[in-house]
Motif scaffolding. Structure first.
Motif, PDB file in Angstrom:
ATOM      1  N   LEU A 237      23.529   9.880 -53.112  1.00  0.00           N
ATOM      2  CA  LEU A 237      23.502   8.743 -52.204  1.00  0.00           C
ATOM      3  C   LEU A 237      22.080   8.279 -51.910  1.00  0.00           C
ATOM      4  CD1 LEU A 237      26.210   9.932 -49.632  1.00  0.00           C
ATOM      5  CD2 LEU A 237      26.456   8.066 -51.274  1.00  0.00           C
ATOM      6  N   ALA A 238      21.142   9.203 -51.933  1.00  0.00           N
ATOM      7  CA  ALA A 238      19.754   8.883 -51.591  1.00  0.00           C
ATOM      8  C   ALA A 238      18.951   8.350 -52.768  1.00  0.00           C
ATOM      9  CB  ALA A 238      19.067  10.122 -51.019  1.00  0.00           C
ATOM     10  N   GLU A 239      19.526   8.356 -53.958  1.00  0.00           N
ATOM     11  CA  GLU A 239      18.795   7.845 -55.114  1.00  0.00           C
ATOM     12  C   GLU A 239      18.530   6.350 -54.956  1.00  0.00           C
ATOM     13  OE1 GLU A 239      21.041   8.706 -58.588  1.00  0.00           O
ATOM     14  OE2 GLU A 239      20.680  10.878 -58.507  1.00  0.00           O
ATOM     15  N   PRO A 240      17.393   5.860 -55.449  1.00  0.00           N
ATOM     16  CA  PRO A 240      17.136   4.418 -55.404  1.00  0.00           C
ATOM     17  C   PRO A 240      18.213   3.670 -56.182  1.00  0.00           C
ATOM     18  CG  PRO A 240      15.151   5.647 -56.017  1.00  0.00           C
ATOM     19  CD  PRO A 240      16.291   6.617 -56.077  1.00  0.00           C
ATOM     20  N   GLY A 241      18.568   2.506 -55.695  1.00  0.00           N
ATOM     21  CA  GLY A 241      19.589   1.722 -56.373  1.00  0.00           C
ATOM     22  C   GLY A 241      20.582   1.141 -55.393  1.00  0.00           C
ATOM     23  N   SER A 242      21.687   0.653 -55.915  1.00  0.00           N
ATOM     24  CA  SER A 242      22.703  -0.035 -55.128  1.00  0.00           C
ATOM     25  C   SER A 242      23.770   0.954 -54.683  1.00  0.00           C
ATOM     26  CB  SER A 242      23.340  -1.146 -55.975  1.00  0.00           C
ATOM     27  OG  SER A 242      24.358  -1.793 -55.266  1.00  0.00           O
ATOM     28  N   THR A 243      23.829   1.213 -53.364  1.00  0.00           N
ATOM     29  CA  THR A 243      24.726   2.229 -52.806  1.00  0.00           C
ATOM     30  C   THR A 243      25.497   1.660 -51.622  1.00  0.00           C
ATOM     31  OG1 THR A 243      23.254   4.030 -53.472  1.00  0.00           O
ATOM     32  CG2 THR A 243      24.825   4.501 -51.710  1.00  0.00           C
ATOM     33  N   TYR A 244      26.772   1.984 -51.567  1.00  0.00           N
ATOM     34  CA  TYR A 244      27.635   1.551 -50.460  1.00  0.00           C
ATOM     35  C   TYR A 244      28.450   2.737 -49.949  1.00  0.00           C
ATOM     36  CZ  TYR A 244      26.655  -3.289 -51.777  1.00  0.00           C
ATOM     37  OH  TYR A 244      26.024  -4.479 -52.055  1.00  0.00           O
ATOM     38  N   ILE A 245      28.691   2.746 -48.636  1.00  0.00           N
ATOM     39  CA  ILE A 245      29.595   3.708 -48.007  1.00  0.00           C
ATOM     40  C   ILE A 245      30.713   2.908 -47.344  1.00  0.00           C
ATOM     41  CG2 ILE A 245      29.852   5.476 -46.223  1.00  0.00           C
ATOM     42  CD1 ILE A 245      26.945   6.259 -46.707  1.00  0.00           C
ATOM     43  N   LEU A 246      31.966   3.249 -47.696  1.00  0.00           N
ATOM     44  CA  LEU A 246      33.134   2.542 -47.180  1.00  0.00           C
ATOM     45  C   LEU A 246      34.099   3.551 -46.565  1.00  0.00           C
ATOM     46  CD1 LEU A 246      33.869   0.259 -50.279  1.00  0.00           C
ATOM     47  CD2 LEU A 246      32.465  -0.311 -48.283  1.00  0.00           C
ATOM     48  N   THR A 247      34.682   3.200 -45.423  1.00  0.00           N
ATOM     49  CA  THR A 247      35.658   4.078 -44.781  1.00  0.00           C
ATOM     50  C   THR A 247      36.996   3.352 -44.621  1.00  0.00           C
ATOM     51  OG1 THR A 247      35.021   3.408 -42.537  1.00  0.00           O
ATOM     52  CG2 THR A 247      33.877   5.307 -43.489  1.00  0.00           C
TER      53      THR A 247
END
Length: 688
Positions: free
Chosen positions: A283-293
């Motif tokens: 999750l902490a890697e550079p790039g496009s990241t999303y968290i959805l619940t």
């Protein structure tokens, strides 16, 4: 041909309805290209025309006679009877002896008018709606962290380029199948991470290197999120500049997660410590990241804190408001977003304004043409409203719109008993739902393709619902019903029957609120604009929130320290029951259980069990089983699958009467949101 949107979930897939001549169905359905669904529909959408030709359609008011049966009646006599009963009850016990229960499937216009009707025609504070069972914990978490609650604070298409998507407690493969197309980018990069006690259809998307499926003990999402946050802080993986400049509360958060090292969390969640560390690093890697619940995280007595923990993790990683990144929660009901913005909730006025805010009361009262001092205060949330019905201090009359609480409420046998104590139960519906069958008066209303209005989807995008067919002669718009009752009750204000005029009033009443629609109208929406709220006068809307600031006065997001609670654990003779949806069904099943193509696969209740659990209890594939606890007993057929944990049993919640999963669910509620504990109950299993 009529361009409109699907009658089911908050994805609000676009469709085109074409009239037919002399055929069994009045229209044919075709998917329409639109950002959320790209021309695709799920089984429910493709078969939605069946609802318009169903022979069980209500076409006349029904009134319960002295013989205990419901009989057809004229509209005037039914409405006269309702008004007389309401006036009598209010005179005897006060206006708060009358309650209103709304729904997240009502159009914005009907949801708005229902809140207005409750407060200035009935003069009651006792209004709430079934969104309390759906989005309340996600809303409470977003409001305290961001200062605003919009399910997805970015367009759904932003997910297309994601490299990593962490999806907690949501099975979009069954609940919103067209949504899956937006996960293909993350899958191609091996970055889809699904957290679910079952190997659901969505979890199976992680196979073959497309991602990771974590299968925690049910109800331990909060502990898992605290451990992930611990790793991010301990290994200095956070976006320190973002945290420093755009958030507050870091020191308290750091202290609160200090005891949740992954090895400890493993003993609670069952998720290997190494998997937690690997996930935090991904999750902490550079790039496009999303968290959805989704609801699997939120429908718990600690649901607000669990959603808050997911937001905390997203904020530490610098996701909200950063281009190509984000946090969001997946709204469930068709108008679950708009339904909670415009006055159905016990403590809210239109525009997501607090009913206890003097400025908001004055502003809305001016639009309604009443004295702000005449507006009631905050009411009580859904569980309390329903379960205290017929008791001292509870409501004696209840008007239900767009909800089937005899199937959908927690600890539903208690709710059925409570509504049986009422002096008057009025249900407005287009089919004779289980709740309508128990009513004193049933009012036949319009379906989705028979009415004009607007819906607000999971992105906060306001959409036009359009009329494609004529309604049966005996059915009436709920706007008409409320206007007729308001006239009989000598209510102040204007009660337009034109949805576009009601929307214009809604827009004025929402001005200055968090969900500001003041710059919108039906005419503007009919131009096909992208209309994401807030959309104040003079704006072009807000497709992406948080780019510059959050909605708190200081512009910062709040990191809120939360703590995991101790909970009862399953044992050799008790399993953890989890509930959810099937691909073919929707909510309480009032609509989908009438479509043969949707019901033929699973016409009755089926429980998923692990084969090892079944062997221990002498149960084989297809055998009858009994699930029971102190609240009730349910019988089902067994489906054996390795896709579920051995300590867990899964039931869908669409079935009525003795097959209702909610006979077993717990009515304890989250202290912040009043959300019931739908997703975790301990049950005993036995063979039938």
């Amino acid at each position: 041909m009529t361009d409109t949107h699907c009658p089911y979930c908050a994805l609000q897939c676009a469709m085109t309805l074409t009239p037919t001549a002399g055929e069994a169905l009045p229209v044919t359905v075709a998917g329409r290209d639109f950002p959320t669904n790209r021309g695709g529909l799920c089984k429910k959408g493709w078969t939605s025309a069946e609802l318009l030709a169903d022979t069980g359609r209500l076409t006349a008011p029904l009134v319960r006679g002295d013989d205990g049966e419901l009989h057809p009646a004229e509209w005037d006599s039914a409405l006269d009877l309702i008004a007389a009963q309401l006036e009598r009850i209010a005179a005897e016990d006060g206006h708060d002896a009358i309650g209103v229960f709304g729904g997240g499937g009502l159009t914005n216009e009907k949801a708005y008018q229902l809140g207005k009707f409750a407060r200035i025609a009935l003069r009651t504070s006792r209004i709430d709606y079934n969104g309390r069972f759906c989005m309340s914990s996600a809303a409470a978490a977003a409001n305290r962290a961001f200062g605003i609650d919009r399910g997805l604070p970015f367009p759904l298409t932003d997910l297309d380029t994601a490299e990593t998507v962490l999806l907690l407690g949501s099975n979009v493969g069954d609940t919103m199948p067209p949504f899956v197309s937006h996960l293909q980018g993350a899958r191609a990069r091996g970055g889809l991470i699904v957290v679910d006690p079952r190997r659901s259809s969505t979890a199976r998307l992680c196979a073959d290197g497309a991602g990771i499926h974590l299968q925690p003990v049910p109800g331990t999402d909060l502990a898992l999120l605290l451990a992930l946050t611990h790793v991010v802080i301990a290994e200095e993986l956070s976006d320190s500049g973002y945290v420093r400049q755009r958030t507050s509360g870091f020191d308290a958060l750091r202290q609160s997660v200090s005891a949740w090292w992954p090895e400890r969390a493993e003993t609670v969640t069952g998720v290997p410590a190494r998997s937690m560390r690997d996930l935090a690093r991904r999750l902490a890697e550079p790039g496009s990241t999303y968290i959805l619940t989704g609801r699997g995280v939120e429908q718990h007595v600690d649901g607000t804190d669990s959603a808050t923990a997911a937001i905390n993790l997203a904020l530490l990683l610098g996701l909200p408001g950063t281009p190509g990144c984000g946090y969001g929660t997946l709204t469930g009901q068709g108008n679950g977003q708009g339904g909670r913005e415009h006055g159905q909730k016990a403590d809210q006025l239109p525009g997501y304004q607090s009913i206890m805010d003097p400025a908001a009361r004055a502003s809305v009262a001016a639009v309604w043409g009443v004295d702000p001092d005449d507006l009631p205060g905050a009411g009580v949330p859904a569980v309390e409203l329903l379960q205290t019905a017929g008791l001292p201090g509870g409501v004696r009359a209840l008007l239900v719109h767009g909800s089937n609480v005899f199937v959908s409420a927690p600890d539903v046998s208690t709710v059925r008993e409570a509504l049986g104590r009422l002096d008057l139960l009025v249900v407005a519906d287009f089919f004779l739902s289980e709740t309508a069958k128990a009513a004193d008066i049933v009012l036949p209303v319009l379906q989705w393709a028979e009415e004009e209005g607007t819906m607000t989807n999971l992105e906060g995008r306001v959409l036009r619902r359009r009329r494609a067919v004529d309604a049966p002669a005996g059915a009436r718009s709920e706007l008409w019903i409320m206007a007729e009752l308001a006239r009989r009750l000598d209510a102040p204000g204007v009660w337009s029957l034109d949805p576009s005029e009601v929307f214009d009033e809604l827009a004025r009443a929402s001005a200055g609120g968090r969900a500001d629609y003041s710059g919108l109208s039906h005419a503007l929406l009919d131009l096909g604009i992208e209309a994401h709220w807030p959309f104040p006068i003079g704006s072009l809307g807000t497709p992406r929130l948080f780019a510059d600031r959050f909605a708190h006065a200081d512009g910062r997001a709040k990191l809120v320290a939360v703590r995991a609670r101790a909970q009862q654990t399953p044992s050799a003779d008790r399993l953890t029951l989890i509930t959810g949806r099937l691909l073919e069904q929707y909510q309480s099943g009032t609509q989908t259980r009438r479509v043969s193509e949707l019901t033929e696969k699973r016409p009755s209740l089926v429980a998923q069990l692990h084969p090892a659990t079944a062997r221990r209890h002498g149960i084989g594939e297809g055998d009858g089983i009994r699930l029971s606890n102190s609240r009730g007993t349910v019988q089902a057929r067994a489906e054996l699958t390795h896709d579920i944990r051995p300590d867990t049993v899964f039931l869908p919640f669409h079935y009525p009467d003795g097959e209702s999963a909610n006979l077993l669910t717990d009515d304890r509620v989250d202290p912040h949101s009043a959300m019931p504990e739908f997703k975790r109950a301990l049950v005993q299993l036995s063979a039938v």
